[in-house]
Structure formats: C-alpha cells, structure tokens
Design an enzyme around this catalytic site. Structure first.
Site, PDB file in Angstrom:
ATOM      1  N   LYS A  81       0.559  -1.045   0.274  1.00  0.00           N
ATOM      2  CA  LYS A  81      -0.257   0.080   0.492  1.00  0.00           C
ATOM      3  C   LYS A  81       1.052   1.097  -0.311  1.00  0.00           C
ATOM      4  CE  LYS A  81      -2.706   0.050   3.310  1.00  0.00           C
ATOM      5  NZ  LYS A  81      -3.770   0.304   4.565  1.00  0.00           N
ATOM      6  N   CYS A  98       0.249  14.905  -5.265  1.00  0.00           N
ATOM      7  CA  CYS A  98      -0.486  14.965  -6.915  1.00  0.00           C
ATOM      8  C   CYS A  98      -1.722  13.709  -6.679  1.00  0.00           C
ATOM      9  CB  CYS A  98       0.608  13.641  -7.371  1.00  0.00           C
ATOM     10  SG  CYS A  98       0.288  12.650  -8.694  1.00  0.00           S
ATOM     11  N   CYS A 100      -2.897  11.557  -9.485  1.00  0.00           N
ATOM     12  CA  CYS A 100      -3.348  10.869 -10.499  1.00  0.00           C
ATOM     13  C   CYS A 100      -2.420  10.479 -10.783  1.00  0.00           C
ATOM     14  CB  CYS A 100      -3.156  12.146 -11.897  1.00  0.00           C
ATOM     15  SG  CYS A 100      -1.529  12.617 -12.400  1.00  0.00           S
ATOM     16  N   CYS A 109       2.623  16.939  -7.268  1.00  0.00           N
ATOM     17  CA  CYS A 109       2.828  17.200  -8.323  1.00  0.00           C
ATOM     18  C   CYS A 109       3.766  17.319  -8.994  1.00  0.00           C
ATOM     19  CB  CYS A 109       1.274  18.013  -8.144  1.00  0.00           C
ATOM     20  SG  CYS A 109       0.821  18.355 -10.300  1.00  0.00           S
ATOM     21  N   HIS A 113      -0.080  15.483 -14.735  1.00  0.00           N
ATOM     22  CA  HIS A 113      -1.774  14.385 -15.148  1.00  0.00           C
ATOM     23  C   HIS A 113      -2.702  15.486 -16.164  1.00  0.00           C
ATOM     24  CE1 HIS A 113      -1.058  18.860 -12.863  1.00  0.00           C
ATOM     25  NE2 HIS A 113      -2.220  19.241 -13.780  1.00  0.00           N
TER      26      HIS A 113
HETATM   27 FE1  FES Z   1      -0.643  14.082 -10.549  1.00  0.00          FE
HETATM   28 FE2  FES Z   1      -0.332  16.674 -11.146  1.00  0.00          FE
HETATM   29  S1  FES Z   1      -1.954  15.944  -9.837  1.00  0.00           S
HETATM   30  S2  FES Z   1       1.202  14.677 -11.769  1.00  0.00           S
END
Ligand code: FES
Length: 134
Positions: A81, A98, A100, A109, A113
């Site tokens: 996890k 982040c 994504c 981030c 994304h």
């Molecule tokens: Fe994943 Fe920006 S939200 S790189």
C-alpha cells in the site's frame, strides 16, 4: 504435404464452394433469397465482414483510454500500500499533491496529470494545499 492441402483448398475447394453460393445478381435479389440460401450465404458474408473489418481497423480512430484498470501503474509497486505522510508544519505556503498517480515526484504534483488527461480524456488534477499567509 501442407502446401499440397493448401493448394487444393485454394484451387479446387474454394472455387467450388464460391460457385455454389447463392449470390444474387442485384441488391433486390437478396430479398428473394430463401431461408436455406441465406443460411448458406451467411458464413461467407460473415467472413467478408470480418476481413473488411480487419482491413480497415488499423485506420479507425483509436479510443483514448487506459490499457488496464490499475490506478497506480508504477509508484512504489514493491509496497502492498502506498501511504505518504506530510507534517503540516512542513508545508510551505502552497503545495500541489498528485492525485493522478503519474507524477515522477509523487506525492508532489509535477504536472504529469496534463499528459494523462490529454491521452485518456480524463480530468484529474492535483490537490492544492494552501497555508494562510499571516
Ligand atoms: Fe498527478 Fe499532477 S496530479 S502529476
């Protein structure tokens, strides 16, 4: 042996099969076909449809979608996890995290994304934490 069989199929059996097919002379002739004629014609039409589809498939627009249903494709895969802790005291004024799972600087981030959204049609973006300026 195999080539002989293939040659026999191509030169003898296939032409004989095609000759026996109840192919109408006009489009309206399809309406006059009997059920048994349709049943003989359907496998041939199915093969034609399949070959047509296979021929045009490389030129069809590709769907923009992920290849699998995993969200996390490469971050800390060795762990059962992925958990990240961030102390509130360590936050600078603004930090983007982040969501994504494509960032190379995860959990921060890095803008990956944008590429993910472009490729998949998704609309994910970072979680932006802001600290009030005093
Ligand atoms: Fe994943 Fe920006 S939200 S790189």
């Amino acid at each position: 042996m195999v080539l002989e069989s293939l040659a026999r199929i191509v030169k003898v059996q296939l032409p004989a099969y095609l000759k026996r097919l109840p192919v109408p002379e006009s489009v309206s002739g399809f309406v006059r076909l009997t059920v048994s004629e349709w049943l003989r014609l359907l496998p041939f039409l199915g093969v034609l449809a399949l070959l047509g589809y296979l021929a045009v498939r490389p030129f069809l627009p590709k769907k923009k979608q992920q290849k699998d249903s995993l969200i996390n494709l490469k971050i800390q895969k060795e762990n059962p996890k992925v958990v990240n802790e961030i102390n509130i005291e360590d936050l600078c004024l603004t930090k983007a995290y982040c969501r994504c799972w494509r960032s190379k600087t995860f959990p921060v981030c890095d803008g990956s994304h944008n590429k993910h959204n472009e490729l998949t049609g998704d609309n994910v973006g970072p979680l932006i934490l802001k600290k009030k300026e005093v």
